[in-house]
Enzyme design. Structure first.
Site, PDB file in Angstrom:
ATOM      1  N   GLU A  61       0.832  -1.192   0.000  1.00 33.76           N
ATOM      2  CA  GLU A  61       0.000   0.000   0.000  1.00 33.76           C
ATOM      3  C   GLU A  61       0.869   1.244   0.000  1.00 33.76           C
ATOM      4  O   GLU A  61       2.091   1.173   0.186  1.00 33.76           O
ATOM      5  CB  GLU A  61      -0.950  -0.017   1.201  1.00 33.76           C
ATOM      6  CG  GLU A  61      -1.946  -1.170   1.143  1.00 33.76           C
ATOM      7  CD  GLU A  61      -2.939  -1.158   2.292  1.00 33.76           C
ATOM      8  OE1 GLU A  61      -2.934  -0.187   3.063  1.00 33.76           O
ATOM      9  OE2 GLU A  61      -3.716  -2.127   2.398  1.00 33.76           O
ATOM     10  N   HIS A  88      -9.330  10.256   2.317  1.00 33.80           N
ATOM     11  CA  HIS A  88      -8.990   9.100   1.474  1.00 33.80           C
ATOM     12  C   HIS A  88      -9.178   9.491   0.015  1.00 33.80           C
ATOM     13  O   HIS A  88     -10.205  10.052  -0.365  1.00 33.80           O
ATOM     14  CB  HIS A  88      -9.863   7.897   1.818  1.00 33.80           C
ATOM     15  CG  HIS A  88      -9.282   6.615   1.332  1.00 33.80           C
ATOM     16  ND1 HIS A  88      -9.298   6.250   0.004  1.00 33.80           N
ATOM     17  CD2 HIS A  88      -8.630   5.625   1.980  1.00 33.80           C
ATOM     18  CE1 HIS A  88      -8.692   5.082  -0.133  1.00 33.80           C
ATOM     19  NE2 HIS A  88      -8.277   4.672   1.049  1.00 33.80           N
ATOM     20  N   ARG A  91      -1.203   9.417   0.982  1.00 30.80           N
ATOM     21  CA  ARG A  91      -2.606   9.724   0.700  1.00 30.80           C
ATOM     22  C   ARG A  91      -2.875  11.213   0.522  1.00 30.80           C
ATOM     23  O   ARG A  91      -3.700  11.606  -0.296  1.00 30.80           O
ATOM     24  CB  ARG A  91      -3.487   9.183   1.827  1.00 30.80           C
ATOM     25  CG  ARG A  91      -3.639   7.673   1.782  1.00 30.80           C
ATOM     26  CD  ARG A  91      -4.474   7.187   2.950  1.00 30.80           C
ATOM     27  NE  ARG A  91      -4.732   5.757   2.839  1.00 30.80           N
ATOM     28  CZ  ARG A  91      -5.352   5.053   3.773  1.00 30.80           C
ATOM     29  NH1 ARG A  91      -5.776   5.653   4.871  1.00 30.80           N
ATOM     30  NH2 ARG A  91      -5.556   3.758   3.613  1.00 30.80           N
ATOM     31  N   HIS A 128     -11.687  10.770   5.995  1.00 30.65           N
ATOM     32  CA  HIS A 128     -11.555   9.347   6.304  1.00 30.65           C
ATOM     33  C   HIS A 128     -11.037   9.071   7.705  1.00 30.65           C
ATOM     34  O   HIS A 128     -11.524   8.168   8.386  1.00 30.65           O
ATOM     35  CB  HIS A 128     -10.618   8.715   5.276  1.00 30.65           C
ATOM     36  CG  HIS A 128     -10.354   7.264   5.480  1.00 30.65           C
ATOM     37  ND1 HIS A 128     -11.364   6.322   5.512  1.00 30.65           N
ATOM     38  CD2 HIS A 128      -9.196   6.576   5.671  1.00 30.65           C
ATOM     39  CE1 HIS A 128     -10.842   5.119   5.706  1.00 30.65           C
ATOM     40  NE2 HIS A 128      -9.531   5.250   5.820  1.00 30.65           N
ATOM     41  N   ARG A 167      -1.068   9.612   8.555  1.00 24.90           N
ATOM     42  CA  ARG A 167      -0.982   8.191   8.912  1.00 24.90           C
ATOM     43  C   ARG A 167      -0.555   7.329   7.726  1.00 24.90           C
ATOM     44  O   ARG A 167      -1.100   7.435   6.634  1.00 24.90           O
ATOM     45  CB  ARG A 167      -2.341   7.711   9.428  1.00 24.90           C
ATOM     46  CG  ARG A 167      -2.414   6.214   9.722  1.00 24.90           C
ATOM     47  CD  ARG A 167      -3.775   5.838  10.241  1.00 24.90           C
ATOM     48  NE  ARG A 167      -4.835   6.094   9.283  1.00 24.90           N
ATOM     49  CZ  ARG A 167      -5.231   5.230   8.331  1.00 24.90           C
ATOM     50  NH1 ARG A 167      -4.625   4.064   8.209  1.00 24.90           N
ATOM     51  NH2 ARG A 167      -6.220   5.533   7.524  1.00 24.90           N
TER      52      ARG A 167
END
Length: 470
Positions: free
Chosen positions: A115, A226, A263, A314, A349
């Protein structure tokens, strides 16, 4: 209100857990080995944000990986604000927490996923994009079967109960609950924004209650949006899809970004173009059966055409300030999971560190809470109930407009008088951070500043302060 207006008190609890997500359920199981535990959930037990977590759980369990590399990826994504000690705890304990879940009966998929922000494959999945659901259901099953754990569903915390020195429990819409320790695992506040991946109840009630009771909050300006949420829906399209080769395309069908960049970068790239398309045709869609089924239910066939996506609020990085064992600044009060601010995520994060955070710090908080002393014989008066902060469509629209992916002082100032405590606190934090870093972007201060390599901390009755956490 006085104590006499409530039903008789239950026997003293070792731990009252507020919230039924992964952090709260895992903490309850850890604490129940030595004491009586009560879990309070304002809705059904299986209605938390944890169930929606698709990405997986990051852990250095591969032969080519180690916790130090996981820590480096976490720090890099956190843009200079990660608390080093918290990152070390998170990444060092990650493999053991995966083993705990296996022992509890969670069945993980074969192989590891990649990811955004990770330098190698280290994300474990259960049921493809159904990891949060699988983990939460297994933990709930174990909690409900445990003889030392009582679950009270549909019971809402109104306030924390404290005396002059410590938290002594919680006040709910039904009763007072006395407990030697109270753990907030109430999730985040991303549902305050108009466009969100979160269930409607994720509006930061635990954070607000902690602040009113005297605990500190921090890092509220860091809200992760997100990048890939189905347009006109709250359906999140997991980062794991991009990790397997799904492509982001503009209206002309051209790639325009690195799909696995952090992100915040990808979200702003998409927002600058409005709606873009996520092409799932290059990947093995059979690895994500539940997600593909959801898309078909929404009227999209991912095998035929790319899917329209846009960013949505998100994850709230900030929350109740805690140490590495979940202790807040109010003795007797603990926090874990998305409602806590350990500093582990910094300014942004790293993907799939959130469920891991729930497990690592939920366990540490539970074990630490067991050492809390007995409650005083004479209990303090119960606080008078206050009217709950209303979350209106107008508030959510204003937050999306003025405190969304891109911010400036003029827009933020519009919300300083908002009739909602946590909204005002988020705005105060965003105004105090006069720079752009990670998931906080100010067009009037578009660069990072060394002066702000610190955490914005809020305490009731005080101006925001900047602190360094080691």
């Amino acid at each position: 209100m006085t104590n006499s207006s409530h039903p008789p008190r239950a026997p003293e609890l070792a731990l009252a857990v507020v919230g039924g997500g992964v952090a709260g359920l895992f903490a309850a199981l850890c604490a129940a080995a030595e004491g009586e535990v009560l879990v309070l959930t304002k809705g059904p037990l299986l209605s938390s944000t944890s169930l929606l977590a698709q990405g997986g759980i990051a852990a250095a369990v591969g032969e080519d990986d180690d916790p130090a590399q996981h820590a480096e990826d976490t720090r890099r994504t956190g843009r200079g604000l990660c608390r080093p000690s918290a990152v070390s705890v998170l990444t060092d304990e990650a493999p053991a927490r995966i083993r705990d879940l296996v022992e509890l009966g969670v069945e993980f998929d074969d192989g590891l996923g990649l990811e955004g922000g990770h330098s190698r494959r280290r994300v474990v999945h259960a049921g493809g994009a159904a990891t949060g659901d699988r983990v939460a259901r297994k933990l709930a099953e174990r909690v409900l079967a445990h003889p030392r754990i009582t679950v009270a569903e549909g019971e809402r915390m109104i306030a924390l109960w404290r005396d002059d020195e410590r938290c002594v429990g919680v006040v709910t819409d039904r009763r007072t609950v006395a407990a030697r320790a109270t753990l907030l695992s109430t999730g985040g506040a991303a549902a305050l924004w108009e466009r969100t991946t979160n269930p409607a109840g994720a509006v930061g009630e635990g954070m607000a209650a902690a602040y009113r009771a005297g605990a500190a909050l921090a890092d509220l300006e860091f809200v992760q949006f997100h990048p890939t949420t189905l347009v006109d829906s709250s359906l999140l399209l997991s980062e794991a899809l991009r990790g397997e080769g799904a492509l982001l395309l503009d209206e002309q069908g051209n790639r325009f970004t690195d799909e696995l960049a952090p992100r915040d970068v990808v979200a702003r790239e998409i927002a600058a173009r409005g709606t873009v398309l996520l092409d799932l045709r290059p990947i093995d869609r059979g690895r994500f059966p539940s997600l593909m089924g959801s898309l078909l239910e929404e009227g999209y066939d991912p095998s035929q055409t790319p899917i329209p996506v846009a960013p949505a609020a998100h994850y709230t990085v900030g929350g109740v300030v805690t140490d590495l064992d979940g202790r807040s600044e109010l003795p007797g009060l603990y926090a874990a999971g998305e409602c806590a601010a350990t500093g582990v995520h910094g300014a942004n994060r790293l993907a799939s560190n959130s469920l891991l955070e729930c497990l690592v710090f939920g366990r540490r908080a539970a074990l630490s809470a067991l050492a809390e002393p007995a409650l005083p014989v004479r209990r303090p008066d119960v606080p008078a109930p206050s009217e709950p902060d209303l979350v209106t469509p107008e508030l959510r629209s204003a937050l999306w407009r003025d405190c969304g992916l891109v911010r400036d002082a003029a827009g933020l100032s519009n919300l300083l008088d908002a009739p909602h405590l946590l909204t005002r606190l988020v705005v105060e934090s965003a105004l105090a951070r006069a720079e752009s870093r990670g998931s906080h972007f100010r067009v009037d201060f578009p660069s990072e500043s060394e002066a702000f390599e610190r955490h914005v901390v809020l305490r009731e009755g005080q101006e925001p302060t900047l602190e360094t956490w080691l």
